[in-house]
Design a protein around this motif. Structure first.
Motif, PDB file in Angstrom:
ATOM      1  N   GLU A   1     -41.720  49.623  49.103  1.00  0.00           N
ATOM      2  CA  GLU A   1     -42.238  50.887  48.582  1.00  0.00           C
ATOM      3  C   GLU A   1     -41.230  52.025  48.754  1.00  0.00           C
ATOM      4  O   GLU A   1     -40.980  52.796  47.823  1.00  0.00           O
ATOM      5  CB  GLU A   1     -43.547  51.226  49.293  1.00  0.00           C
ATOM      6  N   ALA A   2     -40.620  52.101  49.931  1.00  0.00           N
ATOM      7  CA  ALA A   2     -39.639  53.171  50.172  1.00  0.00           C
ATOM      8  C   ALA A   2     -38.464  53.034  49.203  1.00  0.00           C
ATOM      9  O   ALA A   2     -37.968  54.035  48.672  1.00  0.00           O
ATOM     10  CB  ALA A   2     -39.156  53.124  51.620  1.00  0.00           C
ATOM     11  N   LEU A   3     -38.024  51.810  48.955  1.00  0.00           N
ATOM     12  CA  LEU A   3     -36.890  51.621  48.045  1.00  0.00           C
ATOM     13  C   LEU A   3     -37.291  51.952  46.608  1.00  0.00           C
ATOM     14  O   LEU A   3     -36.513  52.552  45.870  1.00  0.00           O
ATOM     15  CB  LEU A   3     -36.347  50.192  48.147  1.00  0.00           C
ATOM     16  N   ARG A   4     -38.534  51.609  46.243  1.00  0.00           N
ATOM     17  CA  ARG A   4     -39.004  51.945  44.881  1.00  0.00           C
ATOM     18  C   ARG A   4     -39.028  53.449  44.663  1.00  0.00           C
ATOM     19  O   ARG A   4     -38.797  53.946  43.586  1.00  0.00           O
ATOM     20  CB  ARG A   4     -40.428  51.413  44.665  1.00  0.00           C
ATOM     21  N   ASN A   5     -39.306  54.185  45.757  1.00  0.00           N
ATOM     22  CA  ASN A   5     -39.409  55.642  45.636  1.00  0.00           C
ATOM     23  C   ASN A   5     -38.097  56.372  45.919  1.00  0.00           C
ATOM     24  O   ASN A   5     -38.040  57.594  45.890  1.00  0.00           O
ATOM     25  CB  ASN A   5     -40.492  56.168  46.597  1.00  0.00           C
ATOM     26  N   ASN A   6     -37.046  55.596  46.216  1.00  0.00           N
ATOM     27  CA  ASN A   6     -35.772  56.214  46.567  1.00  0.00           C
ATOM     28  C   ASN A   6     -35.067  56.745  45.304  1.00  0.00           C
ATOM     29  O   ASN A   6     -34.960  56.042  44.300  1.00  0.00           O
ATOM     30  CB  ASN A   6     -34.912  55.149  47.274  1.00  0.00           C
ATOM     31  N   ARG A   7     -34.567  57.995  45.381  1.00  0.00           N
ATOM     32  CA  ARG A   7     -33.992  58.625  44.172  1.00  0.00           C
ATOM     33  C   ARG A   7     -32.752  57.886  43.668  1.00  0.00           C
ATOM     34  O   ARG A   7     -32.552  57.734  42.472  1.00  0.00           O
ATOM     35  CB  ARG A   7     -33.621  60.091  44.470  1.00  0.00           C
ATOM     36  N   HIS A   8     -31.898  57.449  44.633  1.00  0.00           N
ATOM     37  CA  HIS A   8     -30.681  56.721  44.241  1.00  0.00           C
ATOM     38  C   HIS A   8     -31.053  55.434  43.502  1.00  0.00           C
ATOM     39  O   HIS A   8     -30.511  55.126  42.428  1.00  0.00           O
ATOM     40  CB  HIS A   8     -29.859  56.410  45.509  1.00  0.00           C
ATOM     41  N   ILE A   9     -32.008  54.701  44.044  1.00  0.00           N
ATOM     42  CA  ILE A   9     -32.443  53.449  43.414  1.00  0.00           C
ATOM     43  C   ILE A   9     -33.031  53.746  42.038  1.00  0.00           C
ATOM     44  O   ILE A   9     -32.735  53.060  41.057  1.00  0.00           O
ATOM     45  CB  ILE A   9     -33.535  52.760  44.287  1.00  0.00           C
ATOM     46  N   GLN A  10     -33.846  54.768  41.986  1.00  0.00           N
ATOM     47  CA  GLN A  10     -34.496  55.077  40.706  1.00  0.00           C
ATOM     48  C   GLN A  10     -33.467  55.428  39.633  1.00  0.00           C
ATOM     49  O   GLN A  10     -33.557  54.973  38.504  1.00  0.00           O
ATOM     50  CB  GLN A  10     -35.485  56.224  40.875  1.00  0.00           C
ATOM     51  N   SER A  11     -32.446  56.213  40.002  1.00  0.00           N
ATOM     52  CA  SER A  11     -31.522  56.636  38.954  1.00  0.00           C
ATOM     53  C   SER A  11     -30.501  55.546  38.645  1.00  0.00           C
ATOM     54  O   SER A  11     -30.191  55.292  37.476  1.00  0.00           O
ATOM     55  CB  SER A  11     -30.838  57.954  39.322  1.00  0.00           C
ATOM     56  N   VAL A  12     -29.989  54.849  39.676  1.00  0.00           N
ATOM     57  CA  VAL A  12     -28.935  53.869  39.406  1.00  0.00           C
ATOM     58  C   VAL A  12     -29.495  52.538  38.901  1.00  0.00           C
ATOM     59  O   VAL A  12     -28.927  51.915  38.017  1.00  0.00           O
ATOM     60  CB  VAL A  12     -28.067  53.648  40.670  1.00  0.00           C
ATOM     61  N   TYR A  13     -30.618  52.103  39.487  1.00  0.00           N
ATOM     62  CA  TYR A  13     -31.077  50.750  39.191  1.00  0.00           C
ATOM     63  C   TYR A  13     -32.311  50.670  38.293  1.00  0.00           C
ATOM     64  O   TYR A  13     -32.520  49.687  37.612  1.00  0.00           O
ATOM     65  CB  TYR A  13     -31.410  50.008  40.492  1.00  0.00           C
ATOM     66  N   LEU A  14     -33.153  51.663  38.370  1.00  0.00           N
ATOM     67  CA  LEU A  14     -34.396  51.543  37.609  1.00  0.00           C
ATOM     68  C   LEU A  14     -34.387  52.379  36.334  1.00  0.00           C
ATOM     69  O   LEU A  14     -35.361  52.397  35.589  1.00  0.00           O
ATOM     70  CB  LEU A  14     -35.606  51.911  38.496  1.00  0.00           C
ATOM     71  N   GLY A  15     -33.254  53.062  36.106  1.00  0.00           N
ATOM     72  CA  GLY A  15     -33.112  53.836  34.877  1.00  0.00           C
ATOM     73  C   GLY A  15     -34.164  54.917  34.707  1.00  0.00           C
ATOM     74  O   GLY A  15     -34.631  55.184  33.595  1.00  0.00           O
TER      75      GLY A  15
END
Ligand code: ATP
Length: 232
Positions: free
Chosen positions: A217-231
């Motif tokens: 959950e924390a990784l899903r909500n992480n801004r870096h993950i959201q912008s780099v990996y989840l588009g």
């Protein structure tokens, strides 16, 4: 259950993984995520002794850093490589039987076949088909099924969704959640969305190093993950 301490991995003189340390707890799905070429498969293969390494690997408190893969299988560690390497000229049933051939699993082979076929009913319908004639998704189910035949305590799954139609990969991810009720899982994935929705915790690998870790959950909500990996 599994501890990795200061893992460095090498292809000849070329280092691909740097100082990676993490722990897998009994009963969880731990995801190792990152883009193509980040080093995820190298980490998995270093754990099971297929890539040369320095650092320590411990399983249930015992140092298994230099243990050959077949001994690890006897301890209950099963590795399902990426690319679904099933035996194409053998039937589905024969592939499963081969997976249940070690000392640990031989006695309970019939029970494991029932468990695998209950988990993947599609395989039941194709028991006498040659594995090479199955669809990509079915071959992946068979590869996981063959890994389960070793009666593992720990299942190392390398990119189960690679090259598979989305509808079948959804089905496979649901099954992974079912398998977790019995078996601890390390899941390597490029598809972050899927991996983060089913894992308990995850480690992000970038350029051969851990860049981030946290709960799914924390990784899903992480801004870096959201912008780099989840588009997003
Ligand atoms: P993928 O999803 O493509 O498998 P990955 O995150 O699993 O990506 P690895 O396959 O572990 O990445 O690759 C990590 C690095 O090691 C890459 O730079 C890759 O080029 C290199 N590498 C992988 N296999 C070999 C090999 N057999 N010989 C030399 N270098 C390799």
């Amino acid at each position: 259950m599994l501890q990795i301490d200061k893992l460095n991995s090498f292809y000849g003189n070329v280092q691909a993984v740097w100082d990676v340390s993490f722990e897998v707890k009994e009963g969880e799905i731990l995801a190792i995520i990152g883009t193509n070429g980040a080093g995820k498969t190298t980490i998995m293969q270093s754990i099971v002794g297929l890539v040369s390494k320095t650092g320590a690997v411990k399983f249930q408190g015992n140092d298994i850093s230099d243990m050959p893969a077949h001994k690890m299988a006897e301890l209950g560690i099963s590795y399902v490589p990426e690319g679904r390497k099933v035996f194409p000229e053998m039937t589905v049933m024969e592939n499963l039987v081969v997976g249940g051939y070690n000392k640990r699993s031989r006695a309970g082979r019939q029970d494991m076949i029932s468990y695998v076929l209950d988990t993947f009913p599609r395989l039941k319908e194709r028991l006498t088909n040659l594995a090479g004639n199955l669809s990509g998704g079915e071959q992946q189910m068979l590869a996981i099924g063959r890994g389960l035949m070793a009666r593992p305590r720990l299942l190392l799954l390398d990119e189960p969704s690679l090259g598979i139609a989305p509808i079948l990969s959804d089905e496979i991810f649901k099954k992974i959640v079912e398998i977790k009720k019995e078996i601890t899982i390390v899941l390597v994935e490029q598809h972050l969305h899927h991996a983060l929705s089913i894992c308990d915790r995850g480690y992000v690998i970038e350029n051969g190093r851990i860049s981030l870790d946290g709960t799914g959950e924390a990784l899903r909500n992480n801004r870096h993950i959201q912008s780099v990996y989840l588009g997003m």
